[in-house]
Design a protein around this motif. Structure first.
Motif, PDB file in Angstrom:
ATOM      1  N   LEU A 160      -4.787  -3.795  11.451  1.00 33.71           N
ATOM      2  CA  LEU A 160      -4.134  -2.824  12.097  1.00 33.71           C
ATOM      3  C   LEU A 160      -4.428  -2.433  13.488  1.00 33.71           C
ATOM      4  O   LEU A 160      -3.600  -2.143  14.188  1.00 33.71           O
TER       5      LEU A 160
ATOM      6  N   LEU B 107       3.746  -0.070  14.820  1.00 34.39           N
ATOM      7  CA  LEU B 107       4.039  -0.710  13.415  1.00 34.39           C
ATOM      8  C   LEU B 107       5.658  -0.371  13.179  1.00 34.39           C
ATOM      9  O   LEU B 107       6.240   0.599  13.517  1.00 34.39           O
TER      10      LEU B 107
ATOM     11  N   ALA C  48       8.617   0.170  10.388  1.00 36.74           N
ATOM     12  CA  ALA C  48       8.807   0.865   9.123  1.00 36.74           C
ATOM     13  C   ALA C  48       8.301   0.218   7.597  1.00 36.74           C
ATOM     14  O   ALA C  48       7.657   0.863   6.952  1.00 36.74           O
TER      15      ALA C  48
ATOM     16  N   GLU D 185       5.916  -2.144   7.604  1.00 36.89           N
ATOM     17  CA  GLU D 185       4.436  -2.336   7.882  1.00 36.89           C
ATOM     18  C   GLU D 185       3.586  -0.730   7.779  1.00 36.89           C
ATOM     19  O   GLU D 185       2.664  -0.678   7.117  1.00 36.89           O
ATOM     20  N   SER D 186       4.583   0.315   7.945  1.00 35.26           N
ATOM     21  CA  SER D 186       3.818   1.580   7.748  1.00 35.26           C
ATOM     22  C   SER D 186       3.918   1.893   6.364  1.00 35.26           C
ATOM     23  O   SER D 186       2.905   2.532   5.525  1.00 35.26           O
ATOM     24  N   THR D 187       4.808   1.483   5.485  1.00 42.83           N
ATOM     25  CA  THR D 187       4.898   1.473   4.362  1.00 42.83           C
ATOM     26  C   THR D 187       3.904   0.928   3.471  1.00 42.83           C
ATOM     27  O   THR D 187       3.184   1.298   2.417  1.00 42.83           O
TER      28      THR D 187
ATOM     29  N   LEU E  53       1.000  -0.023   4.784  1.00 42.87           N
ATOM     30  CA  LEU E  53      -0.219   0.641   5.211  1.00 42.87           C
ATOM     31  C   LEU E  53      -0.627   2.071   4.012  1.00 42.87           C
ATOM     32  O   LEU E  53      -1.525   1.999   3.725  1.00 42.87           O
ATOM     33  N   ASP E  54       0.534   2.582   3.920  1.00 42.72           N
ATOM     34  CA  ASP E  54       0.474   4.008   2.997  1.00 42.72           C
ATOM     35  C   ASP E  54       0.119   3.500   1.593  1.00 42.72           C
ATOM     36  O   ASP E  54      -0.564   4.212   0.971  1.00 42.72           O
TER      37      ASP E  54
ATOM     38  N   SER F 144      -3.261   7.949   8.336  1.00 43.05           N
ATOM     39  CA  SER F 144      -1.770   8.116   8.153  1.00 43.05           C
ATOM     40  C   SER F 144      -1.242   8.617   9.620  1.00 43.05           C
ATOM     41  O   SER F 144      -1.731   9.011  10.525  1.00 43.05           O
ATOM     42  N   GLN F 145       0.191   8.276   9.520  1.00 41.83           N
ATOM     43  CA  GLN F 145       1.002   8.671  10.960  1.00 41.83           C
ATOM     44  C   GLN F 145       1.062  10.097  11.111  1.00 41.83           C
ATOM     45  O   GLN F 145       1.060  10.372  12.185  1.00 41.83           O
TER      46      GLN F 145
END
Length: 519
Positions: A343, A352, A354, A356-358, A360-361, A408-409
């Motif tokens: 990260l 990031l 979309a 990659e954010s998903t 990560l979550d 988290s974002q």
């Protein structure tokens, strides 16, 4: 009784030789050697002796006028034990405010004593030793010099019991010590560790032995490599040299020894049907892997590429008495650090996507579920009831590390999330009832990094770290405390985004070229 006065015109002299000053006796100041040094046959030196700040911190003594002096001193009675302990710099038990020394660079964004036979005999009377096999042990001790016998005894009596949460399962005592009697480099490494710990409590009688026996151990390893007879005593010597570097000051060589030892374990063939070989491999593998994993939780340093794999018969849920947690927990912590390193690499060049954010979550949720569902149980042979509570505290710390390392974002940089606040309160409640030992260094370090804005949490962390140093003046604890204090100063000065980002240890460790060992 009246106090004895000096004769008229005689003031306190500061021009004596080093040996007389160390013994606190009046020097006759003949040149080139005073009368006392000539009589004792010791080396006589005059002149100014410099004390560097880093050396003073390692030895736990005051530098210059830092100390507190008073004419009224508590009388020392016969039989009293005097403990030399490091100065508690920031914490007071009376509840006074905490003062963090701040310098201009914080705003700029930069960051030979002889030992007599009487002394040795007195130390032996204080610390007696009971050996499982007295005849063999005593015969081996008779082969050693007075210094070597004392330091080996200090390792067995004072160091080994503090290295494991179980008095029964202690490889330092039951495996390293017997091997030291048959492999001279390992014996030299053990003696060097004992001398180093004595030096760090301001016992300068063994200052030379600390470096002398370490060099002997390294030279012995070179001879073993030349002869081509590398075996488990060789790896145990590398382990103890890593142990020594961590105790002394966490110099960068500890990571070098760690990587080398882990590589040797992976390449050394495991003898079939050899219980001793499997036990030693299990011990060495746990030591190197745990220190490697925990060391990378201190900052955004690159993750080691050296692979590791537990033994086939290892129970990943059983708590290891040396580290105070299970192998399964170490695997999850390593995965968190690996994802955090990836990260950081991506965020350094771009935001990031979309997808990659998903991802990560999803990874965060998966690791959180794994940590909540992780079951750790103590070994059956361990009578210490605190080992399960230590492992639970480290599991809570891993959850805190997860949310801080992979935020988290929606989390902000000014205040922790409600979930992190709950984890911080839970971790403090767990640590309050546990004895303060070096195995709690990682939870305290993570707690100080996660909650720098709370004054009570600051006091709790610094007070606990100070109590660890009072018991053992370990270099890893000193360095960890410096990083925690740096975190608190950055929060107060608002230097950069220190509220939510994983910033502790990056600047300091990168500046000094060191990684702090938190295992």
């Amino acid at each position: 009784m009246q106090r004895q006065q000096r004769p008229n015109g005689e003031a306190r002299r500061r021009s004596g030789c080093w040996s007389c000053k160390a013994r606190h006796v009046r020097c006759t100041e003949e040149r080139p050697s005073c009368a006392r040094c000539v009589r004792l046959g010791s080396q006589c030196k005059y002149g100014m002796r410099l004390l560097w700040q880093e050396d003073a911190v390692q030895r736990g003594i005051c530098l210059g006028r830092e100390g507190t002096w008073s004419k009224r001193k508590k009388p020392v009675k016969d039989g009293d034990q005097i403990q030399l302990r490091p100065k508690p710099y920031f914490v007071s038990a009376t509840g006074d405010p905490i003062f963090l020394h701040t310098f201009s660079r914080d705003f700029e964004g930069k960051i030979d004593m002889d030992i007599s036979d009487e002394d040795v005999e007195e130390e032996r009377r204080v610390q007696r030793i009971d050996f499982p096999r007295p005849t063999k042990a005593l015969s081996y001790f008779h082969q050693l010099s007075g210094h070597e016998a004392y330091l080996l005894q200090f390792y067995i009596v004072a160091i080994c019991p503090n290295c494991s949460l179980s008095p029964i399962d202690n490889p330092y005592l039951y495996y390293v010590t017997p091997m030291a009697t048959i492999y001279p480099p390992l014996r030299d490494a053990v003696i060097s560790i004992a001398a180093t710990e004595r030096r760090l409590v301001n016992d300068r009688r063994f200052e030379k032995e600390s470096w002398l026996y370490k060099s002997r151990a390294l030279r012995g390893l070179q001879e073993t490599i030349t002869s081509g007879s590398v075996s488990w005593p060789f790896i145990a010597t590398v382990l103890m040299l890593c142990f020594n570097d961590i105790v002394d000051g966490c110099s960068e060589s500890w990571m070098t020894h760690l990587r080398g030892g882990l590589t040797l374990i992976n390449t050394l063939s495991l003898q079939a049907n050899c219980t001793e070989s499997r036990t030693l491999r299990k011990f060495c593998l746990m030591y190197f892997v745990a220190h490697d994993i925990m060391g990378h939780t201190a900052g955004s340093s690159p993750i080691s590429s050296t692979p590791y794999a537990w033994l086939a018969d290892d129970d990943v849920q059983e708590i290891d008495p040396l580290m105070g947690c299970s192998r399964g927990l170490l695997d999850l912590i390593h995965e968190i650090s690996t994802l955090g390193s990836i990260l950081d690499t991506r965020l350094a060049v771009r935001a990031l996507t979309a997808l990659e954010s998903t991802q990560l979550d999803n990874n965060r949720s998966r690791l959180e579920d794994a940590l909540y569902n992780l079951h750790q149980y103590p070994p059956r042979s361990t009578p210490n009831p605190n080992i399960a509570f230590v492992a639970e505290a480290k599991r809570t710390t891993a959850l805190l590390y997860l949310h801080h390392r992979l935020p988290s974002q929606s989390s902000t940089t000014s205040h922790p999330s409600p979930r992190m606040a709950i984890l911080v309160d839970s971790l403090i409640a767990q640590l309050q009832d546990l004895p303060v030992t070096p195995t709690l260094l990682w939870p305290l370090f993570m707690l100080g990094n996660a909650s720098p804005q709370n004054e009570e949490h600051r006091r709790f962390v610094l007070e606990r770290l100070g109590r660890i140093l009072e018991a053992r003046n370990l270099g890893s604890v000193r360095l960890a405390r410096r990083l925690v204090e740096k975190r608190f100063r950055e929060w107060d000065l608002r230097v950069g985004e220190v509220g939510g980002g994983w910033k502790v240890g990056v600047g300091e460790a990168g500046f000094r070229g060191k990684l702090v060992s938190l295992a």
